[in-house]
Design an enzyme around this catalytic site. Structure first.
Site, PDB file in Angstrom:
ATOM      1  N   TYR A   1       1.491  10.712  -3.403  1.00  0.00           N
ATOM      2  CA  TYR A   1       1.449  11.430  -4.832  1.00  0.00           C
ATOM      3  C   TYR A   1       1.242  12.945  -4.871  1.00  0.00           C
ATOM      4  CZ  TYR A   1       0.704   6.284  -5.358  1.00  0.00           C
ATOM      5  OH  TYR A   1       0.962   5.006  -5.342  1.00  0.00           O
TER       6      TYR A   1
ATOM      7  N   ARG B   1      -1.057   4.699  -0.877  1.00  0.00           N
ATOM      8  CA  ARG B   1      -2.010   5.802  -0.847  1.00  0.00           C
ATOM      9  C   ARG B   1      -2.491   5.813   0.481  1.00  0.00           C
ATOM     10  NH1 ARG B   1      -4.494   8.597  -5.334  1.00  0.00           N
ATOM     11  NH2 ARG B   1      -3.906   6.450  -6.318  1.00  0.00           N
TER      12      ARG B   1
ATOM     13  N   CYS C   1       0.828  29.278 -16.356  1.00  0.00           N
ATOM     14  CA  CYS C   1       0.387  29.840 -17.344  1.00  0.00           C
ATOM     15  C   CYS C   1      -0.419  28.644 -18.321  1.00  0.00           C
ATOM     16  CB  CYS C   1       1.282  30.397 -18.177  1.00  0.00           C
ATOM     17  SG  CYS C   1       2.066  31.763 -17.115  1.00  0.00           S
TER      18      CYS C   1
ATOM     19  N   PRO D   1       0.781  -1.128   0.169  1.00  0.00           N
ATOM     20  CA  PRO D   1       0.048   0.076   0.009  1.00  0.00           C
ATOM     21  C   PRO D   1       0.982   1.158   0.034  1.00  0.00           C
ATOM     22  CG  PRO D   1       0.057  -0.887   2.077  1.00  0.00           C
ATOM     23  CD  PRO D   1       0.965  -1.867   1.295  1.00  0.00           C
TER      24      PRO D   1
HETATM   25  N1  LLP Z   1       2.473  -1.540  -6.076  1.00  0.00           N
HETATM   26  C1  LLP Z   1       2.470  -1.215  -7.447  1.00  0.00           C
HETATM   27  C2  LLP Z   1       3.205  -2.233  -8.210  1.00  0.00           C
HETATM   28  C3  LLP Z   1       2.140   0.004  -7.979  1.00  0.00           C
HETATM   29  O1  LLP Z   1       2.341   0.260  -9.218  1.00  0.00           O
HETATM   30  C4  LLP Z   1       1.552   0.872  -7.043  1.00  0.00           C
HETATM   31  C5  LLP Z   1       1.148   2.019  -7.655  1.00  0.00           C
HETATM   32  C6  LLP Z   1       1.240   0.635  -5.853  1.00  0.00           C
HETATM   33  C7  LLP Z   1       1.833  -0.646  -5.270  1.00  0.00           C
HETATM   34  C8  LLP Z   1       0.815   1.296  -4.767  1.00  0.00           C
HETATM   35  O2  LLP Z   1      -0.617   1.598  -4.892  1.00  0.00           O
HETATM   36  P1  LLP Z   1      -1.324   2.533  -3.940  1.00  0.00           P
HETATM   37  O3  LLP Z   1      -1.490   1.622  -2.650  1.00  0.00           O
HETATM   38  O4  LLP Z   1      -0.659   3.584  -3.519  1.00  0.00           O
HETATM   39  O5  LLP Z   1      -2.724   2.582  -4.519  1.00  0.00           O
HETATM   40  N2  LLP Z   1       0.040   8.916  -9.377  1.00  0.00           N
HETATM   41  C9  LLP Z   1      -1.402   8.108  -9.137  1.00  0.00           C
HETATM   42  C10 LLP Z   1      -1.288   6.821  -8.356  1.00  0.00           C
HETATM   43  C11 LLP Z   1      -0.063   6.053  -9.518  1.00  0.00           C
HETATM   44  C12 LLP Z   1      -0.041   4.519  -8.732  1.00  0.00           C
HETATM   45  C13 LLP Z   1       0.992   3.907  -9.238  1.00  0.00           C
HETATM   46  N3  LLP Z   1       1.268   2.293  -8.576  1.00  0.00           N
HETATM   47  C14 LLP Z   1      -2.335   9.114  -8.444  1.00  0.00           C
HETATM   48  O6  LLP Z   1      -1.587  10.266  -8.137  1.00  0.00           O
HETATM   49  O7  LLP Z   1      -3.443   8.800  -8.225  1.00  0.00           O
END
Ligand code: LLP
Length: 421
Positions: free
Chosen positions: A375, A278, A346, A276
């Site tokens: 993020y 986020r 801009c 995790p």
């Molecule tokens: N593991 C892998 C292989 C991933 O690609 C990701 C996220 C995670 C774990 C973690 O996922 P989370 O638990 O954070 O959802 N920039 C985007 C989010 C991109 C996520 C990419 N991979 C945003 O701001 O929403």
């Protein structure tokens, strides 16, 4: 739940008032709460209690070394996706045996860095990557522990830019091809198969896609074991969503997610890893900004802030919603009015919110973007030669700047003008 609450009408990060931080570091800035990071990490640990597990924080969500060190001190592992993140994790004191290396395009150089520094496992995403890893590991006289990331062709029901588990996405190998790729892995020198990896996307707001993916992984585990592979670890990825909009229904809780994991794979006798990002860091951070001007437009008013899309790109990039609240709590019953909340960059895309209801605000007032700990800072840039903004960490009444704002000289002196220009 987080630890950014109004106290006596002033927004605080734990025991520290936001205006006090603004006074010292200037706006805009990010501020993170240790108590919230701890709480969210613990929620996952409690949810997985009873099965062997390692919670690996997805560092791509927030890679400040103070944040990583805090989580690592609680026992967290790290999920890294580049040599840079690997080195950052090591610099923050995370032992190699708690670092997993994900990503579709690991270079040989990155493999060497992780192999020599120590690594828990590589999550391999293609046959050519596996061949390269085998070559690099044998050339170093080392063995690379691996899982293979499978693509289960499951719809994560999230924003298309962050869905990763459908067959049209670049991630993993098609699950139907897995037995052949595992057989190949078993035949290669310098490679040791330890498990299976899956990650279907980010900001998932339902459990069903996880269930579908994990059931497929379970079936594959049984099949691969029958074919002689020692599948002893399952990396089930990250992706559990957070409530960005407080007025909306909240996504499932880590307890429910943990219960699902136990229900589906609990009887396999495997060690479970999750990644995790986020959910651990998102609500543990806010972005604080000041109102530069209030501009009356044609039929709408603009709240022009000193933060911009380069500081928090999510609204511009994904149309993402962040709750934006005044740092001084509005009096109860105060009349709200709609504003377009924008930055100074801009581009019309530099818009954080359109027609957002806010209490009346004026020049110099502080506002906070909630749920900006994941993020946020990691995706920022110096577009428009706007310096990267400071990051601040709070724990009870302790405050520290954990990344300082660079000076314009530092930014400008990074360029070199060749003499022949
Ligand atoms: N593991 C892998 C292989 C991933 O690609 C990701 C996220 C995670 C774990 C973690 O996922 P989370 O638990 O954070 O959802 N920039 C985007 C989010 C991109 C996520 C990419 N991979 C945003 O701001 O929403």
């Amino acid at each position: 739940m987080d630890h950014f609450l109004y106290r006596g009408g002033i927004l605080c990060a734990e025991d520290v008032s936001i205006p006090e931080i603004a006074e010292t570091v200037g706006t805009p800035f990010y501020v993170y709460s240790c108590a919230t990071l701890t709480r969210h990490y613990q929620l996952f640990k409690e949810a997985l209690e009873g099965i062997d597990n390692l919670v690996c924080f997805a560092m791509k969500a927030n890679s400040n070394q103070a944040v990583i060190a805090h989580l690592a001190n609680l026992g967290a592992g790290m999920d890294v996706v580049s040599g840079g993140e690997y080195l950052r994790a090591k610099a923050a004191g995370v032992p190699g045996e708690r670092i997993v290396f994900s990503g579709v395009g690991k270079t040989r150089e990155e493999m060497r860095t992780a192999l020599t520094g120590g690594i828990r496992q590589f999550n391999v995403e293609s046959e050519p990557e596996m061949v390269a890893l085998s070559e690099v590991a044998t050339s170093l006289g080392l063995t690379a522990p691996i899982t293979i990331r499978v693509n289960p062709d499951v719809d994560a029901k999230t924003h298309e830019k962050i869905a990763t588990g459908k067959s049209e996405n670049k991630f993993g190998i098609p699950i139907a091809k897995a037995p052949a790729v595992y057989a190949m892995a078993a035949s290669l020198p310098g490679i040791e198969v330890v498990g299976i990896d899956v990650h279907i996307g980010s900001q998932l707001t339902e459990l069903e896609p996880f269930r579908l993916a994990y059931e497929k992984v379970k079936e594959l585990t049984l099949q691969l074991r029958a074919e002689g592979h020692d599948i002893r670890r399952l990396d089930l990825g990250g992706g559990l969503g957070i409530p960005y909009e407080r007025s909306n229904t909240a996504p499932p809780l880590p307890t429910e997610y943990g219960a699902l994991i136990k229900e589906v794979v609990g009887d396999l006798g495997v060690e479970v890893e999750i990644e995790p990002g986020r959910l651990i860091a998102g609500n543990a951070g806010i972005l604080v900004s000041s109102v530069v001007y209030v501009k009356e437009g044609e039929g709408r008013d603009f709240l022009i802030l000193d933060a911009a899309m380069n500081d928090l790109v999510r609204p511009a990039m994904y149309g993402a919603w962040h709750d934006i609240v005044p740092v001084v709590e509005p009096a109860p019953g105060v009349e709200q009015r709609p504003y377009d909340i924008v930055g100074p960059v801009c581009e019309s895309g530099d818009t954080f919110a359109k027609q957002r209801q806010m209490p009346p605000l004026s020049e110099g007032d502080l506002v906070a973007f909630r749920s900006a700990g994941a993020y946020g800072a990691v995706m920022s840039s110096e577009y428009n030669t706007r310096p990267l903004i400071p990051e601040v960490l709070v724990k009870d009444d302790h405050v520290a700047v954990i990344r300082a704002r660079p000076s314009f000289d530092e930014i400008i002196n990074r360029d070199t003008v060749p003499e022949w220009v």
